[in-house]
Motif scaffolding. Sequence first.
Motif, PDB file in Angstrom:
ATOM      1  N   GLY A  43       4.987 -11.048 -16.131  1.00 32.77           N
ATOM      2  CA  GLY A  43       3.590 -10.789 -16.461  1.00 32.77           C
ATOM      3  C   GLY A  43       3.104  -9.495 -15.835  1.00 32.77           C
ATOM      4  N   ILE A  44       1.880  -9.526 -15.292  1.00 35.19           N
ATOM      5  CA  ILE A  44       1.256  -8.346 -14.705  1.00 35.19           C
ATOM      6  C   ILE A  44       1.239  -8.504 -13.191  1.00 35.19           C
ATOM      7  CG2 ILE A  44      -0.742  -6.805 -14.729  1.00 35.19           C
ATOM      8  CD1 ILE A  44       0.532  -7.237 -17.490  1.00 35.19           C
ATOM      9  N   ILE A  45       1.728  -7.476 -12.504  1.00 35.55           N
ATOM     10  CA  ILE A  45       1.790  -7.494 -11.041  1.00 35.55           C
ATOM     11  C   ILE A  45       1.045  -6.288 -10.495  1.00 35.55           C
ATOM     12  CG2 ILE A  45       3.348  -7.287  -9.057  1.00 35.55           C
ATOM     13  CD1 ILE A  45       5.409  -8.860 -10.735  1.00 35.55           C
ATOM     14  N   LYS A  46       0.212  -6.534  -9.472  1.00 32.59           N
ATOM     15  CA  LYS A  46      -0.537  -5.470  -8.811  1.00 32.59           C
ATOM     16  C   LYS A  46       0.153  -5.090  -7.509  1.00 32.59           C
ATOM     17  CE  LYS A  46      -4.682  -6.268  -6.909  1.00 32.59           C
ATOM     18  NZ  LYS A  46      -6.161  -6.419  -6.783  1.00 32.59           N
ATOM     19  N   ILE A  47       0.253  -3.792  -7.252  1.00 34.65           N
ATOM     20  CA  ILE A  47       0.839  -3.292  -6.012  1.00 34.65           C
ATOM     21  C   ILE A  47      -0.294  -2.980  -5.043  1.00 34.65           C
ATOM     22  CG2 ILE A  47       2.284  -1.520  -4.949  1.00 34.65           C
ATOM     23  CD1 ILE A  47       3.682  -1.155  -7.624  1.00 34.65           C
ATOM     24  N   VAL A  48      -0.318  -3.676  -3.930  1.00 29.93           N
ATOM     25  CA  VAL A  48      -1.401  -3.546  -2.952  1.00 29.93           C
ATOM     26  C   VAL A  48      -0.870  -2.896  -1.681  1.00 29.93           C
ATOM     27  CG1 VAL A  48      -3.155  -4.774  -1.630  1.00 29.93           C
ATOM     28  CG2 VAL A  48      -2.470  -5.645  -3.881  1.00 29.93           C
ATOM     29  N   PRO A  49      -1.333  -1.689  -1.346  1.00 32.14           N
ATOM     30  CA  PRO A  49      -0.831  -1.036  -0.131  1.00 32.14           C
ATOM     31  C   PRO A  49      -1.267  -1.776   1.118  1.00 32.14           C
ATOM     32  CG  PRO A  49      -2.651   0.210  -1.076  1.00 32.14           C
ATOM     33  CD  PRO A  49      -2.329  -0.877  -2.051  1.00 32.14           C
ATOM     34  N   ASN A  50      -0.378  -1.789   2.113  1.00 31.19           N
ATOM     35  CA  ASN A  50      -0.733  -2.376   3.393  1.00 31.19           C
ATOM     36  C   ASN A  50      -1.821  -1.553   4.076  1.00 31.19           C
ATOM     37  OD1 ASN A  50       1.218  -4.336   3.026  1.00 31.19           O
ATOM     38  ND2 ASN A  50       2.761  -3.299   4.276  1.00 31.19           N
ATOM     39  N   LYS A  51      -2.655  -2.190   4.827  1.00 37.10           N
ATOM     40  CA  LYS A  51      -3.700  -1.478   5.563  1.00 37.10           C
ATOM     41  C   LYS A  51      -3.077  -0.652   6.675  1.00 37.10           C
ATOM     42  CE  LYS A  51      -7.334  -4.883   4.649  1.00 37.10           C
ATOM     43  NZ  LYS A  51      -8.303  -5.819   5.253  1.00 37.10           N
ATOM     44  N   ARG A  52      -3.660   0.519   6.896  1.00 40.00           N
ATOM     45  CA  ARG A  52      -3.140   1.404   7.929  1.00 40.00           C
ATOM     46  C   ARG A  52      -4.031   1.393   9.144  1.00 40.00           C
ATOM     47  NH1 ARG A  52      -0.327   6.629   5.069  1.00 40.00           N
ATOM     48  NH2 ARG A  52       0.911   5.462   3.556  1.00 40.00           N
TER      49      ARG A  52
END
Length: 373
Positions: A364-373
């Motif tokens: 399906g649809i997957i979102k890429i979420v960056p880790n917090k810095r």
Amino acid sequence: MKKITSLFLLPFFLSCNSQVKPNDVPLRDEVKNYTFETVTSGIAIPWGMAWLPDGSMLITEKSGILYHLKNGQKTKIKNVPAVYDHGQGGLLDIVLHPNYNKSGWIYITYASTEGEGKGGNTKLIRAKLKNESLIQIESLYKCSPNTTAGQHFGSRIAFDDDGHVYFSAGERGAHFVNPQDISCDNGKIYRLNDDGSIPKDNPFVGKKGAKEAIYSYGHRNPQGLAKHPVTGEIWEHEHGPKGGDEINIIKKGANYGWPIVTYGIDYDNTTISKIQEKPGIENPIYYWTPSIAPCGMAFVTSNRYPDWKGHLLVGSLKFQYLELLKLKGKQVIGRQKIATDIGRVRNVAQGPDGYIYITVEGKGIIKIVPNKR
């Protein structure tokens, strides 16, 4: 949204070398500084994504289903034209008009049986959406003739800064006939006005026997098309044979060489052409050997991904990852794996929220979420 995994690793950088050849950039391992979230699942072959002004999403599924995803719920849009779901053909790309808030037009490509001959071929339409149904459907262009061949329909859609709509159609397997012949459809990038009429400055307008919608030719199977966010140029990638997938910048009237010029060989290991460069034929800015089977492409402009911003993302069907191509102008100076072993990445797009979304076959649809810095 369901979290799939959490990841960590090393920063990525490759310095520019002006002598680097288009296929000599090494592929680095991924920098695992992001997580994945499933936006929606249960879609066999999700192909295209487009966001409506309210933040909801339209998703095409190759078999012919158009989904409207809103508040986590999928609704099947009614009155979608019948598609020729055969081989690589089906319901393909979807893009909103750049001035959608005013016009309401949605542009869709799909494999259609309409017209001459058995089988199908790539078609571009536009329509409006009302009460979860397509209305005011208009046919803008239909490639002909139909064929029962299962390969190379393309297809992607992009708009330029002047409001022209571009779409791609593969050569339908007839590589010794269609791509180099401007009197034939297929193996082409087409350019139309937004209403489907042919721009007067298209390169082959007035040329006897030519398909006047053609903007460039000599393509194999383009499944990536995107406007550069700074230059406004239309970038394209296409499948080569066994080796030689290409990234090109589309120029008016240009010949991109297939099958006269290629960096690959046929699937039975026979030679298609020994020529890799020829006067009058555009060279790619990058090519992959071996092939990655590229599908979908997006420029990253979001501040959410500082290490990716200004660079290009391309999905790999063959190796089942997302590839980050580090750019310096029009030169690829670095490559990095993203989402290794995620599955067959069919498309990648940056949403209006600045996040990167990928469509993965069977997931399906997957979102890429960056880790917090």
